[in-house]
Design a protein around this motif. Structure first.
Motif, mmCIF file in Angstrom:
data_model
loop_
_atom_site.group_PDB
_atom_site.id
_atom_site.type_symbol
_atom_site.label_atom_id
_atom_site.label_comp_id
_atom_site.label_asym_id
_atom_site.label_seq_id
_atom_site.Cartn_x
_atom_site.Cartn_y
_atom_site.Cartn_z
ATOM 1 N N MET A 1 0.876 -1.087 -0.005
ATOM 2 C CA MET A 1 -0.334 0.209 0.081
ATOM 3 C C MET A 1 0.766 1.648 -0.199
ATOM 4 S SD MET A 1 -2.761 1.193 2.938
ATOM 5 C CE MET A 1 -4.181 0.800 1.780
ATOM 6 N N PRO A 2 0.558 2.620 -0.839
ATOM 7 C CA PRO A 2 1.863 3.091 -1.310
ATOM 8 C C PRO A 2 1.150 4.245 0.462
ATOM 9 C CG PRO A 2 -0.291 3.288 -3.389
ATOM 10 C CD PRO A 2 -0.795 2.443 -2.015
ATOM 11 N N ASP A 3 2.517 5.068 0.907
ATOM 12 C CA ASP A 3 2.695 5.791 1.542
ATOM 13 C C ASP A 3 1.918 7.072 1.429
ATOM 14 O OD1 ASP A 3 3.323 6.991 4.338
ATOM 15 O OD2 ASP A 3 5.299 6.655 3.560
ATOM 16 N N ALA A 4 0.400 7.669 2.722
ATOM 17 C CA ALA A 4 0.253 9.009 2.157
ATOM 18 C C ALA A 4 0.698 10.162 2.530
ATOM 19 C CB ALA A 4 -1.327 8.362 2.154
ATOM 20 N N ASN A 5 1.940 9.814 3.278
ATOM 21 C CA ASN A 5 2.250 10.651 3.507
ATOM 22 C C ASN A 5 3.745 11.019 2.958
ATOM 23 O OD1 ASN A 5 0.637 11.348 5.896
ATOM 24 N ND2 ASN A 5 1.145 9.656 7.301
ATOM 25 N N LYS A 6 4.140 10.786 1.667
ATOM 26 C CA LYS A 6 5.180 10.614 1.486
ATOM 27 C C LYS A 6 5.161 11.738 0.531
ATOM 28 C CE LYS A 6 8.365 7.718 -1.005
ATOM 29 N NZ LYS A 6 9.266 6.605 -1.648
ATOM 30 N N THR A 7 6.670 12.425 0.734
ATOM 31 C CA THR A 7 6.976 13.218 -0.991
ATOM 32 C C THR A 7 7.429 13.924 -1.593
ATOM 33 O OG1 THR A 7 7.911 14.785 0.591
ATOM 34 C CG2 THR A 7 5.915 14.974 1.404
ATOM 35 N N PHE A 8 7.600 14.473 -2.544
ATOM 36 C CA PHE A 8 8.128 14.103 -4.149
ATOM 37 C C PHE A 8 8.621 15.816 -4.528
ATOM 38 C CE2 PHE A 8 5.526 10.314 -4.232
ATOM 39 C CZ PHE A 8 6.021 9.058 -4.778
ATOM 40 N N ASP A 9 9.671 15.441 -4.340
ATOM 41 C CA ASP A 9 10.522 17.082 -5.162
ATOM 42 C C ASP A 9 10.535 17.085 -6.886
ATOM 43 O OD1 ASP A 9 11.901 19.138 -5.632
ATOM 44 O OD2 ASP A 9 13.490 18.875 -5.306
ATOM 45 N N LEU A 10 8.870 18.316 -6.761
ATOM 46 C CA LEU A 10 9.281 18.026 -7.677
ATOM 47 C C LEU A 10 9.540 19.605 -9.000
ATOM 48 C CD1 LEU A 10 5.136 16.364 -7.973
ATOM 49 C CD2 LEU A 10 6.946 15.702 -8.760
ATOM 50 N N THR A 11 10.247 19.546 -7.951
ATOM 51 C CA THR A 11 10.364 20.965 -9.064
ATOM 52 C C THR A 11 11.406 20.907 -10.252
ATOM 53 O OG1 THR A 11 12.047 20.962 -6.459
ATOM 54 C CG2 THR A 11 12.590 22.212 -8.958
ATOM 55 N N VAL A 12 10.893 21.697 -11.191
ATOM 56 C CA VAL A 12 10.962 21.950 -13.190
ATOM 57 C C VAL A 12 11.340 23.059 -13.020
ATOM 58 C CG1 VAL A 12 9.331 22.813 -14.579
ATOM 59 C CG2 VAL A 12 8.629 21.835 -12.836
ATOM 60 N N THR A 13 12.963 23.150 -13.483
ATOM 61 C CA THR A 13 13.809 24.094 -13.627
ATOM 62 C C THR A 13 13.606 25.203 -14.872
ATOM 63 O OG1 THR A 13 15.296 22.865 -15.302
ATOM 64 C CG2 THR A 13 15.464 22.309 -12.241
ATOM 65 N N PRO A 14 13.823 26.293 -14.981
ATOM 66 C CA PRO A 14 13.693 26.781 -16.365
ATOM 67 C C PRO A 14 14.146 26.000 -17.855
ATOM 68 C CG PRO A 14 14.837 28.409 -14.612
ATOM 69 C CD PRO A 14 14.612 26.927 -14.524
ATOM 70 N N GLN A 15 15.091 25.083 -17.420
ATOM 71 C CA GLN A 15 15.950 24.459 -18.237
ATOM 72 C C GLN A 15 14.816 23.768 -18.902
ATOM 73 O OE1 GLN A 15 17.604 25.447 -15.804
ATOM 74 N NE2 GLN A 15 19.049 26.479 -16.354
ATOM 75 N N ILE A 16 13.924 22.290 -17.880
ATOM 76 C CA ILE A 16 13.075 21.703 -18.212
ATOM 77 C C ILE A 16 11.496 22.476 -19.182
ATOM 78 C CG2 ILE A 16 11.227 20.424 -17.493
ATOM 79 C CD1 ILE A 16 13.883 19.229 -15.098
ATOM 80 N N LEU A 17 11.362 23.461 -18.031
ATOM 81 C CA LEU A 17 9.931 24.352 -19.037
ATOM 82 C C LEU A 17 10.215 24.033 -20.302
ATOM 83 C CD1 LEU A 17 8.956 26.834 -15.925
ATOM 84 C CD2 LEU A 17 7.717 24.922 -17.066
ATOM 85 N N ALA A 18 12.035 25.364 -20.600
ATOM 86 C CA ALA A 18 12.672 25.705 -22.074
ATOM 87 C C ALA A 18 12.134 24.579 -23.073
ATOM 88 C CB ALA A 18 13.665 25.632 -22.036
ATOM 89 N N ALA A 19 12.423 23.196 -22.261
ATOM 90 C CA ALA A 19 12.747 21.742 -23.143
ATOM 91 C C ALA A 19 11.600 21.916 -24.051
ATOM 92 C CB ALA A 19 13.422 20.679 -22.637
ATOM 93 N N MET A 20 10.411 21.651 -22.821
ATOM 94 C CA MET A 20 8.679 21.276 -22.776
ATOM 95 C C MET A 20 8.365 21.492 -23.688
ATOM 96 S SD MET A 20 7.802 20.837 -18.733
ATOM 97 C CE MET A 20 5.966 20.651 -19.366
ATOM 98 N N GLY A 21 8.373 22.870 -24.505
ATOM 99 C CA GLY A 21 7.461 23.714 -25.192
ATOM 100 C C GLY A 21 8.597 24.048 -26.399
ATOM 101 N N GLY A 22 9.726 23.939 -26.470
ATOM 102 C CA GLY A 22 10.281 23.837 -27.680
ATOM 103 C C GLY A 22 10.321 23.729 -29.180
ATOM 104 N N GLY A 23 9.520 24.533 -29.990
ATOM 105 C CA GLY A 23 8.911 24.658 -31.356
ATOM 106 C C GLY A 23 7.806 24.532 -31.186
ATOM 107 N N GLU A 24 7.324 24.527 -30.566
ATOM 108 C CA GLU A 24 5.540 24.045 -29.767
ATOM 109 C C GLU A 24 5.069 25.475 -29.002
ATOM 110 O OE1 GLU A 24 4.519 20.473 -28.697
ATOM 111 O OE2 GLU A 24 6.022 19.629 -29.281
ATOM 112 N N ILE A 25 5.511 26.179 -28.246
ATOM 113 C CA ILE A 25 4.584 27.360 -27.461
ATOM 114 C C ILE A 25 5.520 28.579 -27.438
ATOM 115 C CG2 ILE A 25 4.708 27.436 -24.894
ATOM 116 C CD1 ILE A 25 4.098 25.113 -24.217
#
Length: 87
Positions: free
Chosen positions: A1-25
């Protein structure tokens, strides 16, 4: 059973954002004419204090500048880019 109290670091860097929209946004961003030469070094000097709109690629690459938000959006669509606004 998953631990409901577990947290994750979902930091999105500017480089990741730029790569996500490259040529589309593209970002429509309101700027003042005072900031024009910082984003568009090749632009001629114009009257300070004017309201302008910059169209930038997802990675921040300058595409165009205009005095009309609608023109910036239309240019994005003409170049098969999905425009989003940045405030």
């Amino acid at each position: 059973m998953p631990d409901a109290n577990k947290t994750f670091d979902l930091t999105v860097t500017p480089q990741i954002l730029a790569a996500m929209g490259g040529g589309e946004i593209a970002y429509v961003r309101a700027i003042k004419s005072d900031d024009l030469n910082r984003l568009f070094p090749q632009a001629p000097e114009i009257q300070p204090g004017l309201d302008l709109f910059a169209l930038l690629g997802a990675d921040g690459t300058p595409i165009m500048v205009t005095d009309s938000r609608n023109t910036a959006i239309a240019n994005a669509w003409e170049n098969n880019l999905t425009p989003v606004s940045v405030h």
